[in-house]
Write an enzyme that holds these catalytic residues in place. Structure first.
Site, PDB file in Angstrom:
ATOM      1  CG  ASP A 110      -1.893  -1.123   1.255  1.00 18.80           C
ATOM      2  OD1 ASP A 110      -2.235  -1.624   0.174  1.00 18.80           O
ATOM      3  OD2 ASP A 110      -2.321  -1.508   2.360  1.00 18.80           O
ATOM      4  CE  LYS A 111       0.352   8.593  -0.834  1.00 17.30           C
ATOM      5  NZ  LYS A 111      -0.650   9.687  -0.906  1.00 17.30           N
TER       6      LYS A 111
END
Length: 325
Positions: A140-141
């Site tokens: 995830d970011k």
């Protein structure tokens, strides 16, 4: 091999592959390509037998000539960008990267530039011809840590298979809300949230998902844990820990309202309030090298923000022990 950017190959069917299905035979002859890619080429007529198009189920016989002449599939049209990469390991097949929190992995709506893929295309332009630019798994970011990118078709096929057969080992550090008393396994299927489309959730119709976790350090009202994945569902650790009522610190989707421990100091309040991402870090990656078969493992240290978070929680826990004593 490839000639003038085309992918070409020629084989004479050996005795051990005689009377086998075409798709099975070419999977043995060209293991660097996935079965789905080979079947696509067969159906398109790019892979022929004795100069003729065949179906995947058709049998091949001894001394049949199998030929491949295919256009490489340009999978991406993204722009290479000169973005610094923290490279842990690289060779002609693999690129192992320590991704910082805040870096998006794949270009998407709202993030067409400045992503890990843009950086990888600049460092290793050959990934342009690989599915998803060589990305076989994502972080995830706002999750930091180690991840691998394929640089060749051989590596891409091997890494996808290792993920599917669960032979690729991935371990994460996380800080969760609440004091856990021991390690355990969360075995709960994950799918799209029934009402909030940006979220995942434990749902009966979801895909199987298994997360093992063990304690590293317990604080006054938080716990540092280490998680090992058997599956790789979107947001898996975040969803599973929220499901057992121990969401990750700072998680904007699954964390709920910030919860402060009893007797929290202003410094600890500021630390927890200012931790602007889920406290999750991919610390270790273990895999089999796609060419040599050697078992390789890499580990990256916790980033500075998680180190500060853990140190702050530890200091508060010690203060509470002294106060209670």
């Amino acid at each position: 091999m490839s000639t003038d950017n085309r992918i070409t190959a020629r084989f004479v069917v050996p005795a051990e592959l005689s009377d086998r299905r075409l798709d099975q035979a070419v999977a043995q002859l060209m293991p660097e390509h996935s079965r789905s890619r080979l079947q696509t080429w067969i159906r398109a007529g790019a892979l022929t037998v004795n100069g003729e198009s065949r179906k995947p189920r058709d049998k091949v016989m001894l001394d049949d000539v199998i030929a491949l002449n295919a256009e490489p599939e340009v999978q991406v049209s993204w722009t290479a960008e000169d973005i610094r990469l923290d490279i842990v390991y690289e060779d002609e097949h693999l690129l192992v990267i320590n991704k910082p929190a805040g870096l998006v992995v794949h270009p998407a709506a709202g993030h067409a530039e400045g992503t890990l893929v843009n950086a990888v295309l600049n460092h290793a332009p050959e990934v342009e011809n690989l599915p998803r630019a060589g990305i076989v798994h994502r972080l995830d970011k706002d999750t930091s840590g180690i991840m691998v990118v394929a640089r060749s078709l051989v590596a891409h096929t091997s890494l996808v298979e290792q993920l599917q057969t669960r032979t690729m080992g991935r371990e994460y550090d996380a800080v969760v809300v609440g004091s856990l008393t021991g390690g355990a396994t969360v075995d709960a299927p994950i799918g799209r949230h029934p009402r909030e489309r940006k979220k995942m959730a434990v749902v009966a119709a979801g895909k199987p998902a298994v997360t093992h976790y063990r304690l590293v350090e317990r604080f006054a009202a938080h716990t540092h844990i280490r998680c090992r994945l058997e599956s790789g569902r979107t947001h898996q650790i975040r969803v599973h820990m929220a499901y057992i009522k121990h969401p990750l610190v700072g998680d904007p989707l699954y964390g709920g309202r910030m919860r402060l421990p009893k007797g929290a100091t202003p410094e600890l309040r500021d630390l927890l309030a200012g931790f602007g991402r889920q406290a999750l870090h991919a610390r270790q990656l273990t895999l089999e090298h796609p060419e040599t078969g050697e078992r390789l493992s890499w580990e990256v240290p916790l980033p500075a923000d998680m180190v500060a978070l853990i140190e702050g929680l530890r200091a508060h826990a010690r203060e509470r022990e002294l106060h209670d004593f």
